[in-house]
Scaffold this active site. Structure first.
Site, PDB file in Angstrom:
ATOM      1  N   GLU A  32       0.866  -1.164   0.000  1.00  0.00           N
ATOM      2  CA  GLU A  32       0.000   0.000   0.000  1.00  0.00           C
ATOM      3  C   GLU A  32       0.912   1.225   0.000  1.00  0.00           C
ATOM      4  OE1 GLU A  32      -2.651   0.185   3.361  1.00  0.00           O
ATOM      5  OE2 GLU A  32      -3.391   2.156   2.735  1.00  0.00           O
ATOM      6  N   ARG A 259       5.863 -12.744   9.085  1.00  0.00           N
ATOM      7  CA  ARG A 259       6.487 -11.472   8.759  1.00  0.00           C
ATOM      8  C   ARG A 259       7.800 -11.324   9.521  1.00  0.00           C
ATOM      9  NH1 ARG A 259       2.775  -7.391   8.920  1.00  0.00           N
ATOM     10  NH2 ARG A 259       4.272  -5.751   9.313  1.00  0.00           N
ATOM     11  N   LYS A 269       4.646   0.868   9.173  1.00  0.00           N
ATOM     12  CA  LYS A 269       4.719   2.152   8.489  1.00  0.00           C
ATOM     13  C   LYS A 269       4.118   3.253   9.349  1.00  0.00           C
ATOM     14  CE  LYS A 269       3.183   0.176   4.769  1.00  0.00           C
ATOM     15  NZ  LYS A 269       2.646  -0.126   3.433  1.00  0.00           N
TER      16      LYS A 269
HETATM   17  P1  ATP Z   1       3.225  -2.304   7.884  1.00  0.00           P
HETATM   18  O1  ATP Z   1       2.394  -3.145   8.796  1.00  0.00           O
HETATM   19  O2  ATP Z   1       4.676  -2.270   8.183  1.00  0.00           O
HETATM   20  O3  ATP Z   1       2.659  -0.953   7.685  1.00  0.00           O
HETATM   21  P2  ATP Z   1       1.909  -3.480   5.767  1.00  0.00           P
HETATM   22  O4  ATP Z   1       1.684  -4.916   5.940  1.00  0.00           O
HETATM   23  O5  ATP Z   1       0.788  -2.542   5.991  1.00  0.00           O
HETATM   24  O6  ATP Z   1       3.185  -3.044   6.526  1.00  0.00           O
HETATM   25  P3  ATP Z   1       1.841  -3.421   2.950  1.00  0.00           P
HETATM   26  O7  ATP Z   1       2.251  -2.266   2.128  1.00  0.00           O
HETATM   27  O8  ATP Z   1       0.419  -3.750   3.041  1.00  0.00           O
HETATM   28  O9  ATP Z   1       2.485  -3.175   4.359  1.00  0.00           O
HETATM   29  O10 ATP Z   1       2.690  -4.709   2.589  1.00  0.00           O
HETATM   30  C1  ATP Z   1       3.049  -5.142   1.304  1.00  0.00           C
HETATM   31  C2  ATP Z   1       3.488  -6.566   1.385  1.00  0.00           C
HETATM   32  O11 ATP Z   1       4.613  -6.684   2.224  1.00  0.00           O
HETATM   33  C3  ATP Z   1       2.403  -7.442   1.984  1.00  0.00           C
HETATM   34  O12 ATP Z   1       2.311  -8.630   1.245  1.00  0.00           O
HETATM   35  C4  ATP Z   1       2.878  -7.706   3.372  1.00  0.00           C
HETATM   36  O13 ATP Z   1       2.426  -8.943   3.799  1.00  0.00           O
HETATM   37  C5  ATP Z   1       4.397  -7.646   3.220  1.00  0.00           C
HETATM   38  N1  ATP Z   1       5.034  -7.243   4.462  1.00  0.00           N
HETATM   39  C6  ATP Z   1       4.777  -6.142   5.191  1.00  0.00           C
HETATM   40  N2  ATP Z   1       5.506  -6.123   6.314  1.00  0.00           N
HETATM   41  C7  ATP Z   1       6.271  -7.238   6.290  1.00  0.00           C
HETATM   42  C8  ATP Z   1       7.239  -7.804   7.172  1.00  0.00           C
HETATM   43  N3  ATP Z   1       7.571  -7.209   8.296  1.00  0.00           N
HETATM   44  N4  ATP Z   1       7.807  -8.976   6.826  1.00  0.00           N
HETATM   45  C9  ATP Z   1       7.483  -9.581   5.681  1.00  0.00           C
HETATM   46  N5  ATP Z   1       6.584  -9.115   4.810  1.00  0.00           N
HETATM   47  C10 ATP Z   1       5.977  -7.955   5.100  1.00  0.00           C
HETATM   48 MG    MG Z   2      -1.081  -3.006   5.508  1.00  0.00          MG
END
Ligand code: ATP
Ligand code: MG
Length: 752
Positions: A32, A259, A269
């Site tokens: 996102e 993760r 984020k």
């Molecule tokens: P955050 O929780 O850090 O804001 P998010 O999950 O909202 O991250 P997205 O932009 O939705 O971030 O994530 C894009 C992709 O990256 C998704 O498939 C998510 O599962 C993966 N991802 C996000 N954080 C991690 C992590 N810490 N380890 C592995 N994969 C991740």
């Molecule tokens: Mg997310």
């Protein structure tokens, strides 16, 4: 890393290709665009793009832009930069979920027409109440009885902006008493009167993740939708939606992995945004942040980050990786790659009383790698600077550097001996007078004088003044909660450090090892010749390892149960930490795996028991943290049909390559169903792995002969058919062929 067990995601992909489920593997990385990507995303990037690459498929980059209020093009650019910098290429153009808004809207209409979705008008409060709890079923809203016509009309009005935010939502009609709370009539659309950075003001409704994500995957022809564990419960909606709409196959399936969490850092984020907006750091690329932009500016290389992702592996259970592992990865990468030079951080003047004139000393840039050429001239003269801490008037025991009675070697140059200290009015030493031994020159030393160490130095006239930005961990706690845990010393700026002239004048590299200090990187933004600025990437040794090993017993961590949400971690207990250290250091397990084991007593006991049967540590650990851990989620240990001993036996079969890792999964499934012994299963079904090219080659040749059209297409550039041939070969051998060898042979045969 040899003989590394193929992770469970790659096993699934190999299985699917073999079963002919897909012609080609298509994955996607779906961030996102609401913040800069971080090292956790790097893990996801390396998995998604890595798998596509390995299996001859492709990977899309899709901006999941369904939330108009938090998204921004600067983040889109940052994400693209990060993927490119890590060395990957997305297939075609960058994709955006917002490009599918029209299609998604039509799917929603279709659901309404099928009686599978309805417009609900409960308040948020009521909706929460109606949803029930984990122990109590929910209650369906009375609006669920609206006719299809009424729903269609309302939904259209929602779209046209005729209602206020929150007045109505569109919900799927599934099951208000489902055990999985997510299945209790999940929201599909909500009203948002907001400007979208791409779609502008066209839409007053926006699709929810659970609706948009599976359908975007389907629209793009994704085969494996890989995401993190927090989406495990969303998988049911994912499947429900694609099944209910009865879409033309093939359709994608969702698979979850754990993760990445790292200690001493935050990784959501939202929290990163807080640090950036609150001015606690200098922007998204602040070298202390775990953002990819930050790591890059700090001086991390793409290779070091990919190696790190590889080393931590892919598991099914959440865990915390030690940040020391990341630091190890960059040291390991730079160790032989970058030139070694001398820098003095806090200069102390030394006058060599018996030296006159000047000279230049030839010194190699890569003293640790004789094969690597390159050297520079280091000027030497009467006045030099050494590190203030390399002289001690009253040395503690074990101090090996310059003292009033102890000579020291100047690296690459001569041995010097103290004569006198010059002080200012307050008694501080401002200069040392010393003598040098002309016959003690490095490489040609006939002086016979014994010294205990060699220190760095620079010659006063020729040295260059540089700014050093010394970065340390941003948080002082292992599991930081927020800004109250910030390390006040995470950035120290040294304005008047001195380096030998070649660093600035020749600049043989962007990165250096400053001897005895650490690895440094010429700041890509602020560096210029008049004012050279170097960022400290990492120290030569892990200075935290000692600090964090408490000598006295520390107060026990509060038994307060911290819920594990989004990148926050519960600190380990002392026992867990000891196990963790043993598993990573003695057993050489990956950090993620070690962490999972150390934090779960059932798992570590199981693992240890298996070890008493065979030494196959890493393979056993992998089985335990993936397969066994998964079963133990809904079972007690005495309900398992297999014993630790049998898992150990299974590991032996994998490690001596009797069976492939893919077959091992099947054997495991069988063990857990029937309780049979792994050897018996393998023998009775003839599952032994085939690695002999002489057996595999004829099979490939036959497949090639039987599929002339696909061969033709491949030769015309349709590389995606590599996956087809690999899959067919695996299938022809009943999954018994060694996939690595198949990969190589297929590629070879198709080229010829
Ligand atoms: P955050 O929780 O850090 O804001 P998010 O999950 O909202 O991250 P997205 O932009 O939705 O971030 O994530 C894009 C992709 O990256 C998704 O498939 C998510 O599962 C993966 N991802 C996000 N954080 C991690 C992590 N810490 N380890 C592995 N994969 C991740
Ligand atoms: Mg997310």
């Amino acid at each position: 890393m040899e003989n590394k067990r193929r992770d469970f995601l790659r096993t699934i992909v190999a299985n699917d290709l073999e079963a002919g489920k897909y012609e080609e593997v298509v994955t996607r990385f779906p961030p996102e665009p609401n913040g800069f990507p971080h090292i956790g995303h790097a893990k996801s990037i390396s998995i998604n793009f890595g798998i596509a690459k390995e299996f001859g498929g492709r990977c899309n980059l899709r901006m999941d832009d369904t939330n108009p209020t938090t998204e921004d093009t600067q983040y889109v650019e940052a994400i693209k930069d990060a993927v490119k910098w890590l060395g990957f290429e997305w297939d075609g153009d960058v994709k955006f979920t917002s490009d599918y808004f029209d299609k998604l809207y039509r799917y929603a209409i279709q659901l309404i027409k099928m009686g599978k979705a309805y417009v609900d008008s409960l308040s948020e409060e009521e909706m929460r109440e109606y949803r029930g709890t984990v122990t109590q079923p929910g209650k369906r809203s009375k609006y669920a009885q609206r006719s299809i016509e009424e729903n269609l009309e309302l939904f259209e009005k929602m779209k046209n902006g005729e209602f206020k935010d929150g007045e109505h939502v569109l919900r799927a009609k599934i099951d208000m008493s489902a055990a999985n709370m997510k299945m209790r009539d999940p929201l599909l659309y909500r009203i948002r009167h907001a400007h979208h950075f791409r779609a502008g003001g066209k839409w007053a409704i926006y699709p929810m993740y659970d609706f948009a994500h599976p359908l975007s995957d389907y629209i793009e022809g994704i085969t494996h939708s890989i995401c993190t564990l927090e989406f495990e419960n969303n998988r049911e909606i994912y499947d429900w939606l694609l099944d209910t709409l009865d879409l033309k196959p093939p359709r994608p399936y969702q698979h979850e992995f754990a993760r990445l969490n790292i200690n001493y850092t935050v990784m959501s984020k939202r929290k990163l945004l807080e640090l950036v907006e609150g001015g606690y750091v200098n922007g998204w690329d602040d070298p202390r942040l775990p953002t990819i932009a930050g790591l890059r500016r700090r001086g991390y290389t793409p290779e070091s980050i990919l190696n790190f992702c590889e080393q931590i592996g892919v598991a099914k259970a959440n865990s915390v990786v030690d940040v020391a592992q990341l630091e190890f990865a960059i040291r390991d990468d730079l160790n032989t790659k970058v030139p070694r030079v001398m820098c003095v951080q806090e200069p102390l003047k030394v006058t060599i009383t018996n030296y006159e004139g000047s000279e230049e000393i030839e010194a190699p840039y890569y003293p640790s790698d004789v094969a690597k050429e390159g050297s520079r001239k280091v000027p030497f003269g009467k006045t030099i600077y050494i590190e203030r801490s390399d002289f001690e008037e009253n040395p503690p025991k074990g101090y090996y550097r310059l003292t009033p009675t102890q000579p020291v070697r100047l690296k690459h140059a001569y041995i010097i001996q103290y004569e006198e200290a010059i002080r200012d009015e307050e008694g501080n030493i401002v200069e040392i007078k010393a003598k040098y031994f002309p016959n003690s020159k490095s490489g040609n030393d006939t002086s016979g004088i014994k010294v205990k160490s060699a220190i760095q130095w620079v010659e006063a006239q020729n040295a260059k003044r540089v700014e050093l930005r010394l970065y340390d961990r941003l948080f002082k706690n292992e599991a930081p909660q927020g800004i109250e845990d910030l390390n006040p010393n995470s950035l120290k700026v040294v304005q008047n450090a001195l380096v030998e002239p070649a660093v600035v004048e020749e600049r043989p590299n962007e990165r250096f090892q400053f001897e005895r200090i650490g690895y440094f990187y010429a700041d890509p933004i602020d560096y210029n010749e008049e004012h050279p600025v170097f960022n400290k990437i990492v120290a030569l040794k892990d200075s935290w390892a000692k600090k964090t090993k408490p000598k006295q017993p520390q107060p026990k961590p509060q038994p307060k149960k911290v819920q594990q949400i989004d990148g926050e971690v519960t600190p380990m207990t002392k026992e867990q930490e000891e196990l963790f250290v043993r598993y990573t250091q003695e057993h050489k397990l990956g950090n993620e795996v070690a962490n999972t084991l150390a934090r779960d007593e059932k798992l570590s006991k199981f693992y240890e028991e298996a070890l008493s049967v065979s030494e196959n540590r890493s393979t056993i650990a992998n089985f335990v943290t993936n397969e066994v851990a998964r079963e133990l989620k809904n079972k007690a240990i005495n309900e398992l049909r297999y014993t630790p001993k049998e898992i150990a036996e299974l590991a032996v079969l994998v490690d001596d390559e009797t069976i492939s890792t893919k077959i091992a999964k099947d054997v495991f499934e069988q063990m857990s169903k029937s309780g049979e012994n792994p050897k018996a299963i393998v023998e009775s079904r003839g599952l032994m792995q085939i690695s002999d090219p002489n057996v595999i080659e004829p099979i490939i040749e036959e497949i090639i002969a039987n599929n002339p059209q696909n061969v033709q297409k491949f030769k015309e550039g349709n590389k995606k058919l590599l996956g087809f041939f690999i899959g067919q070969t695996l299938k022809a051998t009943g999954g018994k062929a060694n996939p690595k060898i198949v990969n190589e042979l297929v590629a070879k045969k198709l080229q010829s």
